[in-house]
Motif scaffolding. Structure first.
Motif, PDB file in Angstrom:
ATOM      1  N   ASN A  26       0.647  -1.048  -0.034  1.00 27.37           N
ATOM      2  CA  ASN A  26       0.035  -0.087  -0.071  1.00 27.37           C
ATOM      3  C   ASN A  26       0.822   1.209  -0.043  1.00 27.37           C
ATOM      4  O   ASN A  26       0.738   2.005   0.974  1.00 27.37           O
ATOM      5  CB  ASN A  26      -0.996  -0.240   1.183  1.00 27.37           C
ATOM      6  CG  ASN A  26      -2.005   1.002   1.075  1.00 27.37           C
ATOM      7  OD1 ASN A  26      -1.950   1.767   0.187  1.00 27.37           O
ATOM      8  ND2 ASN A  26      -2.465   1.250   2.290  1.00 27.37           N
ATOM      9  N   ARG A  27       1.649   1.428  -1.134  1.00 30.25           N
ATOM     10  CA  ARG A  27       2.282   2.716  -1.113  1.00 30.25           C
ATOM     11  C   ARG A  27       2.691   2.641  -2.709  1.00 30.25           C
ATOM     12  O   ARG A  27       2.580   1.854  -3.601  1.00 30.25           O
ATOM     13  CB  ARG A  27       3.718   2.448  -0.440  1.00 30.25           C
ATOM     14  CG  ARG A  27       4.651   1.420  -0.695  1.00 30.25           C
ATOM     15  CD  ARG A  27       5.861   1.791   0.173  1.00 30.25           C
ATOM     16  NE  ARG A  27       6.765   0.676  -0.304  1.00 30.25           N
ATOM     17  CZ  ARG A  27       7.338  -0.500   0.197  1.00 30.25           C
ATOM     18  NH1 ARG A  27       6.350  -0.726   1.256  1.00 30.25           N
ATOM     19  NH2 ARG A  27       8.091  -1.321  -0.053  1.00 30.25           N
ATOM     20  N   SER A  29       2.133   5.475  -6.549  1.00 34.58           N
ATOM     21  CA  SER A  29       1.151   6.018  -7.106  1.00 34.58           C
ATOM     22  C   SER A  29       0.122   4.865  -7.626  1.00 34.58           C
ATOM     23  O   SER A  29      -1.237   5.253  -7.516  1.00 34.58           O
ATOM     24  CB  SER A  29       1.640   6.630  -8.543  1.00 34.58           C
ATOM     25  OG  SER A  29       2.196   5.342  -9.145  1.00 34.58           O
ATOM     26  N   LYS A  32      -2.283   4.214  -4.461  1.00 38.22           N
ATOM     27  CA  LYS A  32      -3.029   5.459  -4.462  1.00 38.22           C
ATOM     28  C   LYS A  32      -4.328   5.644  -5.520  1.00 38.22           C
ATOM     29  O   LYS A  32      -5.409   5.767  -5.102  1.00 38.22           O
ATOM     30  CB  LYS A  32      -2.458   6.727  -4.640  1.00 38.22           C
ATOM     31  CG  LYS A  32      -1.207   6.990  -3.377  1.00 38.22           C
ATOM     32  CD  LYS A  32      -0.670   8.226  -3.665  1.00 38.22           C
ATOM     33  CE  LYS A  32       0.474   8.500  -2.318  1.00 38.22           C
ATOM     34  NZ  LYS A  32       0.964   9.874  -2.686  1.00 38.22           N
ATOM     35  N   GLU A  35      -6.852   3.112  -4.515  1.00 36.87           N
ATOM     36  CA  GLU A  35      -7.649   3.739  -3.296  1.00 36.87           C
ATOM     37  C   GLU A  35      -8.617   4.411  -3.867  1.00 36.87           C
ATOM     38  O   GLU A  35      -9.848   4.670  -3.510  1.00 36.87           O
ATOM     39  CB  GLU A  35      -6.695   4.388  -2.351  1.00 36.87           C
ATOM     40  CG  GLU A  35      -6.001   3.413  -1.578  1.00 36.87           C
ATOM     41  CD  GLU A  35      -5.238   4.052  -0.228  1.00 36.87           C
ATOM     42  OE1 GLU A  35      -4.709   5.093  -0.595  1.00 36.87           O
ATOM     43  OE2 GLU A  35      -5.106   3.353   0.926  1.00 36.87           O
ATOM     44  N   TRP A  36      -8.443   5.469  -4.810  1.00 31.90           N
ATOM     45  CA  TRP A  36      -9.138   6.447  -5.549  1.00 31.90           C
ATOM     46  C   TRP A  36     -10.166   5.685  -6.131  1.00 31.90           C
ATOM     47  O   TRP A  36     -11.393   6.099  -6.301  1.00 31.90           O
ATOM     48  CB  TRP A  36      -8.273   7.197  -6.555  1.00 31.90           C
ATOM     49  CG  TRP A  36      -9.342   8.152  -7.441  1.00 31.90           C
ATOM     50  CD1 TRP A  36      -9.297   9.572  -7.093  1.00 31.90           C
ATOM     51  CD2 TRP A  36      -9.910   7.865  -8.502  1.00 31.90           C
ATOM     52  NE1 TRP A  36     -10.305   9.908  -7.886  1.00 31.90           N
ATOM     53  CE2 TRP A  36     -10.561   9.054  -9.023  1.00 31.90           C
ATOM     54  CE3 TRP A  36     -10.045   6.741  -9.353  1.00 31.90           C
ATOM     55  CZ2 TRP A  36     -11.463   9.319 -10.085  1.00 31.90           C
ATOM     56  CZ3 TRP A  36     -10.965   6.819 -10.561  1.00 31.90           C
ATOM     57  CH2 TRP A  36     -11.321   8.106 -10.892  1.00 31.90           C
TER      58      TRP A  36
END
Length: 343
Positions: A26-27, A29, A32, A35-36
């Motif tokens: 969980n790191r 781009s 992220k 998650e978006w």
């Protein structure tokens, strides 16, 4: 009293929750962006549809993702096509080294290709449905020790390579080492490999800069053959409105990710060149003539893909031609109109 009884008899609102298996951490781009995607699904469905992301390979590792999503270990998940050259041959087309280094163009072409009727039918036979594509951008080499400044420098190096890109490194004299990108940090650190095939912001997110000395930009193809898939049975259980939300967010994800990847790639190169926690790496660019040689070296593999696709009932040559046309279409759209986020 009757009013109270009536109110208490109304069932509580219960959202549909889809589990999502992600082999990566969980790191970075891509995390992220994932998650978006989940947040947008939640928001646009009014909380009716939620996605629970399970990170770090806790549900399944990358090399078990296809069968895990297909059999319902998770409702959805990230599948990397190159781990499944036979089953995911339809998707692996988008990983081949076509002459395109634009993440947004590659994502748009990949999305249209995977949503085509023939590909949808092929995936359905595996109890899978395509949702949307990721991209980890154009291929680079992260090396420890002597840098790769030209194609001649590849000969004799121990390289972690994937898919056709890895095969071409082998054709150029590299000693290929089979290894997940998630193990490349240890491989570089302990000398098991000299170089790892990587991708700008993804390599930074995986902290390869901590154990590498150089990064070589190859200007050679774009890697979009990894994406979000959903178990076909789980998809069938969704309501029409939930499916509509999933489809709409999947389409909008392409523009969102394309913009983010380009911004994050540029930031990653600048950060690694400037130094992260005091450690700088050298940035090299392959000579343009060498990049053209790499692109030419990919053509026999593209022709081979068409033959293999035909063996599993797909129209190989037609799919290649259509994909080239999609790359041309979206390159022209970008040139004529600019990127969507600037319009």
């Amino acid at each position: 009293m009757a009013a109270i009884l009536t109110a208490s008899a109304v069932p509580a609102f219960a959202a549909t929750v889809l589990t999502y298996g992600e082999p990566g951490p969980n790191r970075g781009s891509r995390a992220k962006a994932t998650e978006w995607f989940a947040q947008e699904v939640d928001k646009r469905s009014g909380g009716d549809l939620k996605i629970d992301i399970i990170w770090g390979g806790a549900l399944f590792k990358a090399n078990a993702s296809r069968q895990s999503v297909a059999t319902g270990v998770a409702d959805m998940g990230t599948i990397i096509a190159d781990y499944f050259p036979k089953e995911m041959v339809s998707y692996s087309l988008t990983n081949l080294p076509f002459k395109n280094q634009d993440p947004w163009v590659g994502l748009k072409a990949s999305f249209d290709h995977m949503k085509s009727t023939d590909i949808t039918r092929n995936l359905a036979k595996q109890n899978l449905a395509f949702v949307t594509s990721y991209t980890v951008s154009d291929v680079i080499l992260m090396c420890k020790g002597d840098a790769v400044r030209s194609l001649a420098d590849i000969k004799g190096k121990k390289i972690r390579g994937v898919g056709v890109y890895g095969k071409i490194f082998g054709d150029l004299g590299a000693n290929l080492v089979g290894m997940s990108i998630y193990k490349a940090y240890q491989g570089l650190d302990n000398g098991l490999i000299d170089c790892s095939q990587g991708y700008k912001s993804s390599s930074k997110a995986l902290k390869h800069h901590e154990v590498a000395d150089s990064l070589t930009q190859l200007y050679w193809g774009i890697y979009t053959g990894l994406g979000m898939f959903i178990n076909k049975d789980a998809l069938a259980r969704l309501t029409p409105s939930q499916r509509k939300v999933l489809d709409e967010v999947g389409a909008d994800f392409i523009d969102h990710l394309g913009r983010d990847v380009m911004n994050n790639d540029n930031a990653a190169i600048k950060a690694m060149a400037a130094g992260i926690n005091g450690r700088k790496i050298d940035i090299f660019s392959l000579p343009s003539a060498d990049s053209e040689k790499l692109i030419s070296a990919g053509e026999p593999y593209i022709a081979k893909w068409a033959k293999n696709a035909s063996k599993v009932g797909l129209k190989g040559k037609e799919l290649v031609a259509n994909y080239r046309a999609l790359l041309t279409k979206y390159s022209k759209e970008r040139d004529d109109k600019g990127y969507p986020w600037f319009r």
